[in-house]
Design an enzyme around this catalytic site. Structure first.
Site, short mmCIF file in Angstrom:
data_model
loop_
_atom_site.label_atom_id
_atom_site.label_comp_id
_atom_site.label_asym_id
_atom_site.label_seq_id
_atom_site.Cartn_x
_atom_site.Cartn_y
_atom_site.Cartn_z
N PHE A 19 0.78 10.83 2.53
CA PHE A 19 -0.42 10.40 3.26
C PHE A 19 -0.70 11.28 4.48
O PHE A 19 -0.87 10.80 5.58
CB PHE A 19 -0.19 8.93 3.69
N GLN A 48 -3.19 -0.11 -6.92
CA GLN A 48 -2.22 -0.44 -5.88
C GLN A 48 -2.77 -1.50 -4.93
O GLN A 48 -2.08 -1.96 -4.05
CB GLN A 48 -1.89 0.82 -5.06
N GLU A 78 -4.77 3.72 -4.70
CA GLU A 78 -4.87 2.87 -3.52
C GLU A 78 -6.32 2.48 -3.26
O GLU A 78 -6.63 1.31 -3.07
CB GLU A 78 -4.28 3.58 -2.29
N GLU A 110 7.96 7.51 -0.11
CA GLU A 110 7.35 8.78 0.25
C GLU A 110 8.31 9.83 0.82
O GLU A 110 8.18 11.02 0.51
CB GLU A 110 6.23 8.55 1.28
N ALA A 112 2.30 3.37 1.77
CA ALA A 112 3.04 3.68 2.98
C ALA A 112 4.53 3.38 2.83
O ALA A 112 5.22 3.08 3.82
CB ALA A 112 2.47 2.91 4.19
N ARG A 121 -1.82 10.28 10.32
CA ARG A 121 -0.42 10.45 9.91
C ARG A 121 -0.02 11.92 9.93
O ARG A 121 1.12 12.26 10.26
CB ARG A 121 -0.16 9.81 8.55
#
Lengths: 155, 778
Positions: B351, B204, B239, B725, B523, B317
């Protein structure tokens, strides 16, 4: 080493490979057909499903030598020239895929499912595809695709 | 085609751009790339210990084995021995100490994977085992943290809590989750001239791999090019954690001068890579008899594993979603970042947001149970004020952001009515009162999810668009395709801009040589960022074309129009390709870059406050379940979802994300259980023992709808909203429905942890006074 002779997507092929070569390794590495994927190496995810003499089979669970003399069909061998197999077409049209990695195995399993049962119910499709894992779609559109594919296959 | 619009425009259900290749087996993933015959494979030798000092390494027998070309240890790294995304604390290959069972200690570079696997057991490595900290419990007891605990606070939580008429407290434990992308981690390195390296990666984050590979090879960033055409799923797991295989492939290629490939098999992937963080959340809540929540104190402890990876931002988060949809005036969230000798946990769809949200949903559910109210009523009483409320009554989050776009007051009643929530809940409670072995439950839970990277500087993107002289368009942007349909949406945006058919736009592989210094595709922001950048590039080219054609045809540039594949300038009318050809002959540049940086956002990490999110995405789900009290066996019977994607760019792709996200979230909260043994070895490292949802697990009745009045209040790409997400968290309705099913067993609140496996349900039922013999109950 073992000389393996089989029919792959309608063509006679042969190759000398180590005795313990898996059918999926033979297809991907020896024959260079990479549409058949490896997702788990342990015969559970279904990404490597091909047809051996018309039956769907996880190609990581069979030795290449075990397919001696058999007719093996992979995802690359089911379209009719430029026109997709009805089940491929159905997955394409019904958004039955996201990342696409499970798709070849899913299509191959679905074809055999419909060949065995031309009018599968939704429950039969859901249970029939238990051996094929998809992490992206949540299966909703996969079931829809198989229903559409079954109709297109003349069920 | 005039008057009919273009094919594959925005707002149409254009199928995935690679769909034809996916169904025909011609889509190329990293391990499918045709490679030169002399390509080598890389296999990682892993630590068997969770924590140990390495006292001796003898790899001579490995090096001498048939088919082995080289063996790499940390001493063979010419540059920096680090593959971490942020803090420099993830060695590529362990040096003196190993910090988790599975950690990479050495790498075998061999002609074939079989030769590498045969050589693996020949390694002689001596370890001196050290005490290991494995669980959140261990870490909290030992004070094993990666950094200081962080506090977020709003209002006066202590006095408000003390002053509230009613109080509850409790704890919920929430398990982690393995990504189980169907395509494992994979990278191919091809050495070039001047020490250059080209990497094909399933990642990613191509830019990060470029930068990390350059660091470990000891070359400038310009010597490394990373290309990513597509991934076979990622979900956050690619990621940061795509770096290790890529860097090892690059090191092997550098060492041998031959192409080299690292492809993890499934078991190795489980052992090597981090997962979703497991959390332990303690809470104290103060509320009134109507269920209005006045104050909440949360302590969130998350298991980060042996290094930071992305845990700092994930923890932030989680804190920023401890309120979910609820306006709680007094709140404190304390976050403990536990350091353990396990895989370094990492990004996973949501996340940290999902775990934070589960915490407050549990609180609400328990408050409702205590008051004998329908939890939906309590939820609605605590929602942030609607977007049309007066500015003075708008809610402010615990981190100081004003919630300006809340539409849950529109979504939730509509969903409750469509799903017949109230009547079904009454019927289920009547059914449960009959006292059978099967109990059913229903829950409606909302989602409010903040969109933008918490780390502000990451909210930028670039694109590169070329228009060739035949009118065909080459599109490149910094985002990566992992199945989510990003490339399809961005191509729709460019096709719309030029008013040409979708198929005229060629989607090309993400490449650090085309768009530099990109952020991870993460995100949920892929389309928001890259769609805007691509639109900007297309608009630059259009404006140059307008200027030129206006001059040629004696009109104002603004009057030159692009519509339905035609370009009109003054009295002239031509196809897009003809217009392009004219511009080319007129020596007009037909190539442009585009750039976008999200406006309005800022975040003060030290004080945990600011406006981290450009906007919020909203949704809600109603789920009905059934469980067998004797066995804990359980099923989802029906799920209804109403979700907001703003004005959808592609309804088919958006609905697909919602369905897939929900099912993945349901797996996280029910069947997917990670088990480490007492020595810190992960024992669930294959699909035989780690169960992700299969086809029959999908709810038999599954109604998913887009909120059709949705429109982003902010100026996002065509007023759409991110969708990657947020839908995962709709699955919290499954956990709450299972809890509801158990509520009928006894008077106590079920206090159900996640994942709610059959074992947990069975034990909870027993604890509540239900029938049967609980496992482990002596």
């Amino acid at each position: 080493m073992t000389m393996v002779n089989l029919t792959l997507n309608g063509k006679q092929v042969s190759a000398d490979v180590p005795d313990n070569t898996l059918l999926v390794t033979f297809i991907r590495e020896t024959m260079g057909l990479t549409g058949t994927h490896v997702g788990c190496d342990t015969s559970q995810c279904g990404a490597c499903v091909v047809h051996v003499d018309g039956e769907s089979l996880k190609s990581c669970t069979m030795l290449a030598a075990g397919a001696e003399g058999a007719s093996v069909t992979t995802i690359e061998g089911i379209a009719d020239g430029d026109s997709l197999h009805p089940m491929q077409q159905a997955f394409h049209e019904n958004h039955g895929l996201q990342c696409g990695f499970c798709t070849p195995g899913m299509v191959m399993s679905a074809i055999e499912l419909v060949q065995d049962n031309p009018n599968p119910s939704e429950t039969e499709i859901r249970e029939g595809l238990e051996g094929n894992i998809c992490r992206c779609t949540g299966y909703h559109n996969i079931v829809k695709s198989v229903q559409a594919g079954a109709k297109m296959m003349g069920g | 085609m005039a008057g009919k619009g273009i094919a594959g425009d925005i707002r149409t259900a254009r199928e995935h751009d690679s769909a034809h290749k996916h169904v025909s087996g011609t889509a190329v993933y990293v391990d499918d790339i045709r490679v030169p015959d002399d390509t080598l494979v890389v296999l990682i030798g892993q630590s068997p210990h969770a924590h140990a000092r390495i006292t001796g390494i003898d790899l001579s027998a490995v090096a001498a084995a048939d088919g082995v070309v080289a063996v790499l240890t940390h001493a063979d790294i010419p540059g920096r021995n680090d593959c971490s995304p942020v803090y420099g604390d993830d060695p590529i290959l362990a040096e003196d100490v190993v910090s988790y069972a599975g950690q990479a200690v050495f790498a075998i570079v061999a002609e074939t994977m079989r030769a590498a696997r045969d050589a693996l057991p020949l390694a002689k490595i001596d370890y001196d085992p050290l005490a290991a900290v494995l669980t959140i419990e261990d870490a909290m007891r030992a004070g094993s943290w990666l950094g200081p605990s962080v506090t977020m606070e709003s209002g006066s939580p202590d006095s408000a809590l003390a002053g509230a008429p009613l109080h509850l407290s409790g704890r919920i434990e929430i398990g982690g989750q393995e990504h189980f992308y169907l395509e494992g981690q994979a990278a191919l390195a091809i050495p070039g001239e001047d020490g250059d390296m080209t990497l094909h990666c399933s990642t990613q984050h191509p830019s990060e791999i470029q930068h990390k590979a350059a660091d470990c090879l000891g070359v400038p960033n310009h010597a490394v090019t990373v290309e990513t055409r597509r991934m076979g799923g990622a979900f956050g797991g690619k990621e940061s954690q795509g770096s290790l295989p890529a860097l090892l492939a690059a090191l092997a290629a550098r060492r041998t001068g031959r192409p080299a490939k690292t492809v993890y098999d499934r078991d190795d992937d489980f052992m090597l890579t981090g997962k979703r963080h497991d959390f332990r959340i303690d809470y104290d809540v103060g509320f009134d008899s109507e269920g209005r929540i006045q104050a909440v104190l949360f302590e969130q402890a998350l298991r980060c594993g042996m290094s930071w990876d992305l845990s700092e931002a994930i923890a932030a988060r989680a804190m920023c979603h401890a309120d979910n949809a609820y306006h709680i005036p007094h709140m404190r969230v304390v976050s403990h970042r536990c350091r353990t000798h396990t895989q370094s946990n990492t990004a996973f769809r949501g996340f940290g947001g999902p775990q934070g949200m589960v915490g407050i949903e549990r609180v609400i559910d328990q408050v409702a149970h205590h008051l004998g109210l329908d939890p939906l009523v309590v939820r609605q009483r605590n929602f942030y004020p609607h977007k049309f409320s007066a500015g003075t009554v708008k809610g402010r989050t615990p981190y100081g952001q004003v919630v300006e776009d809340c539409i849950l007051q529109d979504i939730v009643p509509r969903l409750a009515a469509d799903a017949d929530y109230e009547a079904r809940r009454a019927e289920i409670e009547a059914f449960n009162r009959t006292g059978g072995m099967i109990r059913r439950g229903i829950a409606l839970t909302p989602v409010k999810f903040g969109i933008s990277f918490n780390t502000t500087f990451l909210n930028q993107a670039g694109a590169l668009v070329h228009v060739y002289s035949d009118g065909s368009v080459h599109l490149n942007h910094g985002g990566t395709e992992m199945g989510q349909g990003l490339n399809t949406k961005v191509a729709q945006i460019v096709a719309h801009e030029f008013q040409i058919d979708f198929d005229v736009v060629k989607i090309t592989a993400t490449n650090t040589g085309k768009v530099p210094n990109t952020s991870a595709t993460a995100a949920s922001s892929g389309t928001d960022l890259n769609g805007m950048a691509a639109q900007a590039a297309a608009r630059t080219i259009k404006s140059r074309m307008r200027e030129f054609l206006a001059e040629q045809h004696q009109c104002m540039p603004d009057s030159v129009t692009f519509a339905n594949g035609r370009v009109r300038a003054g009295g002239a009318q031509m196809s897009f390709a003809e217009a392009v050809k004219a511009c080319y002959l007129g020596r007009i540049s037909l190539s442009a870059t585009g750039f976008y940086a999200t406006p309005k956002i800022h975040w003060d990490k030290a004080r945990s406050c600011g406006r981290p999110f450009y906007y919020y995405a909203y949704g809600a789900a109603v789920t009905e379940v059934a469980t067998d009290l004797l066995t804990g066996e359980n099923r989802i019977l029906r799920t209804d979802i109403l979700h907001d994607v703003g004005r959808s760019l592609n309804p088919a792709i958006d609905i697909g994300q919602i369905e897939g996200g929900f099912v993945q979230g349901a797996g996280w909260l029910t069947t997917e259980e990670l088990v480490w043994d007492e020595a810190g070895r992960l024992r669930t490292h294959a699909p035989s023992t780690y169960k992700i949802p299969a086809c029959a697990d999908r709810p038999p009745v599954f109604n998913v709808a887009l909120f059709d009045d949705g429109e982003n209040t902010e100026d996002t790409i065509h007023k759409s909203k991110a969708v990657g997400e947020p839908p995962l968290m709709l699955a919290i309705s499954v956990l709450m429905a299972l809890s509801h099913a158990l509520e009928s067993v006894g008077d106590d609140y079920p206090m159900l942890d996640a994942p709610a496996t059959p074992e947990r349900l069975c034990l909870a039922a027993r604890r509540l006074g239900g029938p049967g013999i609980a496992l482990g109950d002596k």
